[in-house]
Design a protein around this motif. Structure first.
Motif, mmCIF file in Angstrom:
data_model
loop_
_atom_site.group_PDB
_atom_site.id
_atom_site.type_symbol
_atom_site.label_atom_id
_atom_site.label_comp_id
_atom_site.label_asym_id
_atom_site.label_seq_id
_atom_site.Cartn_x
_atom_site.Cartn_y
_atom_site.Cartn_z
ATOM 1 N N LEU A 18 0.864 -1.159 -0.009
ATOM 2 C CA LEU A 18 -0.171 0.022 -0.118
ATOM 3 C C LEU A 18 0.152 1.193 -0.009
ATOM 4 N N VAL A 19 1.618 1.304 0.885
ATOM 5 C CA VAL A 19 2.613 1.998 0.614
ATOM 6 C C VAL A 19 3.393 2.255 -0.266
ATOM 7 N N ILE A 20 3.733 1.514 -1.328
ATOM 8 C CA ILE A 20 4.475 1.513 -2.224
ATOM 9 C C ILE A 20 3.608 2.052 -3.502
ATOM 10 N N ALA A 21 2.396 1.874 -3.568
ATOM 11 C CA ALA A 21 1.727 2.397 -4.798
ATOM 12 C C ALA A 21 1.380 3.505 -4.175
ATOM 13 N N ILE A 22 1.106 3.812 -3.619
ATOM 14 C CA ILE A 22 0.606 5.298 -2.608
ATOM 15 C C ILE A 22 2.180 6.297 -3.322
ATOM 16 N N PHE A 23 2.883 5.981 -2.532
ATOM 17 C CA PHE A 23 3.834 6.101 -3.413
ATOM 18 C C PHE A 23 4.588 6.064 -4.360
ATOM 19 N N PHE A 24 4.472 5.595 -4.886
ATOM 20 C CA PHE A 24 4.854 5.060 -6.930
ATOM 21 C C PHE A 24 4.690 5.872 -7.507
ATOM 22 N N ARG A 25 2.436 6.149 -7.126
ATOM 23 C CA ARG A 25 1.909 6.784 -7.932
ATOM 24 C C ARG A 25 2.535 8.562 -8.495
ATOM 25 N N LYS A 26 2.394 9.039 -6.939
ATOM 26 C CA LYS A 26 3.120 10.345 -6.209
ATOM 27 C C LYS A 26 3.858 10.322 -7.390
ATOM 28 N N LEU A 27 5.303 9.532 -7.020
ATOM 29 C CA LEU A 27 5.941 9.944 -7.827
ATOM 30 C C LEU A 27 6.331 10.039 -8.956
ATOM 31 N N LEU A 28 5.300 8.917 -9.841
ATOM 32 C CA LEU A 28 5.900 9.254 -11.668
ATOM 33 C C LEU A 28 4.572 10.224 -12.028
ATOM 34 N N LEU A 29 3.972 10.774 -11.341
ATOM 35 C CA LEU A 29 2.587 12.008 -11.533
ATOM 36 C C LEU A 29 3.768 13.185 -11.502
ATOM 37 N N TRP A 30 4.895 13.033 -10.267
ATOM 38 C CA TRP A 30 5.945 14.500 -10.131
ATOM 39 C C TRP A 30 6.230 14.021 -11.083
ATOM 40 N N VAL A 31 7.155 12.756 -11.686
ATOM 41 C CA VAL A 31 8.526 12.695 -12.899
ATOM 42 C C VAL A 31 8.257 13.146 -14.075
ATOM 43 N N GLY A 32 7.249 12.916 -14.323
ATOM 44 C CA GLY A 32 6.853 12.166 -15.801
ATOM 45 C C GLY A 32 6.746 14.108 -16.294
ATOM 46 N N PRO A 33 6.005 15.128 -16.020
ATOM 47 C CA PRO A 33 5.986 16.565 -16.457
ATOM 48 C C PRO A 33 7.400 17.119 -16.017
ATOM 49 N N ARG A 34 7.839 16.661 -15.189
ATOM 50 C CA ARG A 34 9.348 17.717 -15.102
ATOM 51 C C ARG A 34 10.476 16.904 -16.024
ATOM 52 N N PHE A 35 9.966 15.561 -16.006
ATOM 53 C CA PHE A 35 11.574 14.718 -16.393
ATOM 54 C C PHE A 35 11.659 13.725 -17.726
ATOM 55 N N ILE A 36 10.163 13.213 -18.242
ATOM 56 C CA ILE A 36 9.775 12.996 -19.695
ATOM 57 C C ILE A 36 9.446 14.040 -20.514
ATOM 58 N N PHE A 37 8.112 14.553 -20.334
ATOM 59 C CA PHE A 37 7.817 15.848 -21.492
ATOM 60 C C PHE A 37 8.631 16.701 -21.284
ATOM 61 N N GLY A 38 9.101 16.983 -19.915
ATOM 62 C CA GLY A 38 9.865 18.827 -20.173
ATOM 63 C C GLY A 38 8.348 19.036 -19.570
ATOM 64 N N ARG A 39 8.396 20.861 -19.617
ATOM 65 C CA ARG A 39 7.556 21.945 -18.884
ATOM 66 C C ARG A 39 6.419 22.165 -20.252
#
Lengths: 254, 216, 222
Positions: C198-219
């Motif tokens: 449960l902790v991993i799922a919550i953290f993983f989702r937050k991380l991906l949603l944060w990482v995506g716009p910042r590092f994968i598709f630029g600004r």
């Protein structure tokens, strides 16, 4: 090919239909090097379609279209690639790539198509941004710019391929009125520098000011061609007279 | 061992298929009933009960079904019940299905334009009437394709009940493999059987989705 | 004997830690490989040669309409009996990647199909070829468009790694099974691991949603 005896863009008997609807009914037009040609006409008269045929975004059914003496053959990807390096295009809706910075938008094609080194591409992009008055926007993203600024970047992006001719498809139509001027200024400067331009526009005053020749299209045909002076002060056909009176009226209201 | 012919393998697998269907049906129906109750509670009491239901959904969507099955199985034992795979699997899969269904339907209800709520409340309808006559009929239409999608998920997920010893298609495949030593054929056949079960539903769901897109 | 007794389970913490790292490894590796595979398949389904299109369509339907546990059994046990022997970890990675690839294909395809026509025309006008247009102009905004849906699928993938315990890949569910068998504290053991997920799922989702716009598709703006 009789490359030097004809114009840079040579169009003969061009016909184009969408399904059963014939949009271009046999266009003849020749645009010379360093010439600035404006195409005016009502919406639906086929002017945008004609422009899009020149760089192969639309496929035409019959007639001939030569750019720099080479016939446009949309079935051959290599020929299209060669053609598009000679023909730049600026769109009504800018079409900047949203995932890339301004600098990367401009450097993309020179790097991928012309195999330019990243260093050279950067210098080129900076030079072009200065030319359109956006030196400091290199690292900005498209959505951070105003419409006028985005369109100027799009012009710089087209210039980066060093094309023989640039096609402008109603490039100010999507802009707020107060942003139109800055874009037209850039185009005017290009015209003065001797860039070959084919411009589809609704800005009659602009057409009058910068164009060597104005083409009036009506119902899929070139209805009247002449110098800006001829077209606007002494239109020969009733259709053109009508078009000019309607459009000048609108302009004055703004 | 060698007495197991190809036909024996297929026959035994086919005989276990009703258990997969039974478990899917119970889980889906149980999920629909419980999911509907949760949906109504969540809309009626969005702050108090709604928050709890959000956690409930998060719990089931944020943990593996495999763990949920083990916890139910051993949890029942802890509570003094004789742990039966049937009871544990049906209970657990129903709860699991209810969480996914209620969340999906809640999304459908929330996607109904605010104007529909405002228009119906300005006609002096109370919440029950609003839901009954205005909101649910619209939400029902858009909820059908994702619900069919969830049915496919549930059918596939019943395979995990094999892990706590429920003898359905997957478990039968395992048992047969232990006898015939031909996992390639057995699991291949099992996969094709699941495919034959799920694919029509997937296609149906997609057709509904397209129909809805056109009608919209 | 107390009803709930976590002491035996807690003493086994090194097992859970190593299982946790294996779960993270399986998740990250298969997320990267699966998204890549899915994107390639999306390209095939949109622009690829027609024979390949058919093959990819069959692959996608087959993997989306069969249970993951059967896929992993087939790959680990079935392929081994047919001569392709793989370790449990490799088989897990292959199964997870193929499974995610099938789902990601459909998600990414939807995102890429929504590319405005003008974007493609602008790229064509700049003399980019089809592959360049796909990779440089269509993929990043396409991913950005469907990122929330893709993140949900990646979280589902993370949870599906628990099934790898069934072919004895030593991730955290395997640790739970192992400790449950050793201490007879099954419920406690699975409870601890479920909480971890449960902790991993919550953290993983937050991380991906944060990482995506910042590092994968630029600004870029969504």
């Amino acid at each position: 090919m009789n490359k030097h005896s004809s114009g840079l863009v040579e169009i003969r008997g061009l016909q184009k239909s969408f399904g059963t609807l014939q949009v271009l009914k046999g266009i003849d037009l020749s645009v010379g090097r360093k010439e600035v040609v404006c195409i005016i006409g009502k919406s639906g008269s086929g002017k945008s379609t004609l422009l899009r045929c020149i760089n192969g975004l639309e496929v035409f059914q019959s007639g001939e279209l030569l750019v720099d003496g080479v016939p446009v053959k949309s079935s051959d990807p290599n020929a299209m690639r060669a053609l598009r390096q000679k023909v730049g295009m600026v769109f009504q809706s800018f079409n900047l790539f949203p995932a890339m910075s301004v600098g990367n938008n401009i450097m993309l094609a020179p790097k991928l198509v012309k195999n330019m080194s990243p260093g050279d591409a950067k210098l080129l992009a900076e030079k072009l941004l200065t030319r359109v008055g956006l030196t400091e926007k290199f690292d900005s993203f498209p959505h951070e710019l105003s419409g006028g600024q985005q369109q100027r970047v799009a012009i710089a992006r087209a210039l980066a391929m060093n094309p023989e001719v640039i096609l402008c498809d109603e490039i100010t139509s999507a802009l707020d009125p107060e942003l139109v001027g800055e874009v037209l200024q850039v185009i005017e400067a290009l015209a003065r520098e001797g860039v070959t331009l084919i411009i589809v526009t609704h800005e009659m005053n602009f057409a009058r000011k910068v164009c060597d020749r104005v083409v009036f299209m009506h119902q899929g045909l070139v209805h009247e061609v002449g110098t800006a002076e001829d077209i606007f002060t002494s239109p020969k056909t009733p259709e053109l007279r009508n078009f000019i009176s309607v459009n000048h009226g609108q302009r004055e209201l703004v | 061992m060698s007495s197991f012919s190809t036909w024996d393998v297929i026959r035994n697998l086919l005989l276990s298929l009703p258990w997969t269907l039974f478990l899917s049906a119970i889980a889906f129906l149980g999920g629909i009933v419980l999911g509907l109750v949760l949906l109504i509670l969540r809309i009626m009491r969005p702050n108090s009960l709604g928050r709890l239901i959000t956690w409930y959904v998060q719990l089931f969507q944020g943990t593996p079904l495999l763990m949920q099955l083990f916890l139910t199985y051993f949890g029942l034992a802890l509570l003094g019940f004789n742990p039966s795979p049937l009871l544990a699997a049906t209970l657990c899969l129903s709860f699991y299905a209810s969480a996914f269904l209620t969340e999906t339907w809640h999304g459908c209800v929330m996607s109904i334009p605010k104007g529909q709520w405002e228009a119906s409340s300005s006609l002096a309808l109370n919440l029950r009437e609003q839901l009954r006559y205005v909101i649910f009929p619209q939400a029902l239409r858009i909820s059908v394709p994702p619900t069919v999608g969830l049915l496919v998920q549930i059918i596939k997920n019943t395979s995990l009940a094999s892990v706590i010893g429920f003898i359905e298609l997957t478990r039968t495949g395992q048992i047969i493999t232990n006898v015939t030593y031909d996992p390639f054929f057995v699991y291949g056949t099992v996969a094709l059987m699941y495919f034959a079960l799920c694919f029509p539903f997937s296609m149906w769901g997609r057709t509904l989705e397209r129909k809805f897109d056109v009608g919209h | 004997m107390k009803v709930l007794d976590f002491s035996d389970v807690i003493t086994a913490w090194p097992l859970f830690i190593s299982g946790f790292f294996m779960t993270c490894f399986l998740t990250l590796a298969s997320c990267l490989l699966g998204t890549l595979l899915g994107t390639l398949c999306a390209w095939v389904r949109l622009q690829g040669p027609s024979l390949l299109k058919l093959i990819v369509a069959a692959y996608v339907e087959l993997f989306r309409n069969t249970p993951f546990i059967i896929q992993i059994f087939f790959i680990f046990f079935g392929l081994a009996s047919a001569g392709f022997k793989m370790g449990a970890i490799v088989a897990s990675l292959v199964a997870l990647t193929l499974n995610l690839g099938a789902y990601a294909c459909e998600i990414v395809r939807a995102g890429i199909q929504a590319t405005p026509k003008g974007q493609v025309e602008a790229a064509q006008s700049l003399a980019l070829n089809r592959w360049q247009i796909f990779t440089r102009v269509m993929v990043a905004p396409g991913l950005a468009r469907v990122w929330p849906a893709l993140v949900s699928q990646l979280v589902i993938m993370m949870l599906a790694t628990s099934v790898c315990s069934q072919i004895s890949a030593e991730e955290i569910s395997y640790s739970a099974n192992f400790v449950a068998g050793k201490t007879f504290r099954s419920f406690e053991s699975f409870m601890v691991v479920t909480a971890c997920y449960l902790v991993i799922a919550i953290f993983f989702r937050k991380l991906l949603l944060w990482v995506g716009p910042r590092f994968i598709f630029g600004r870029m703006k969504f």
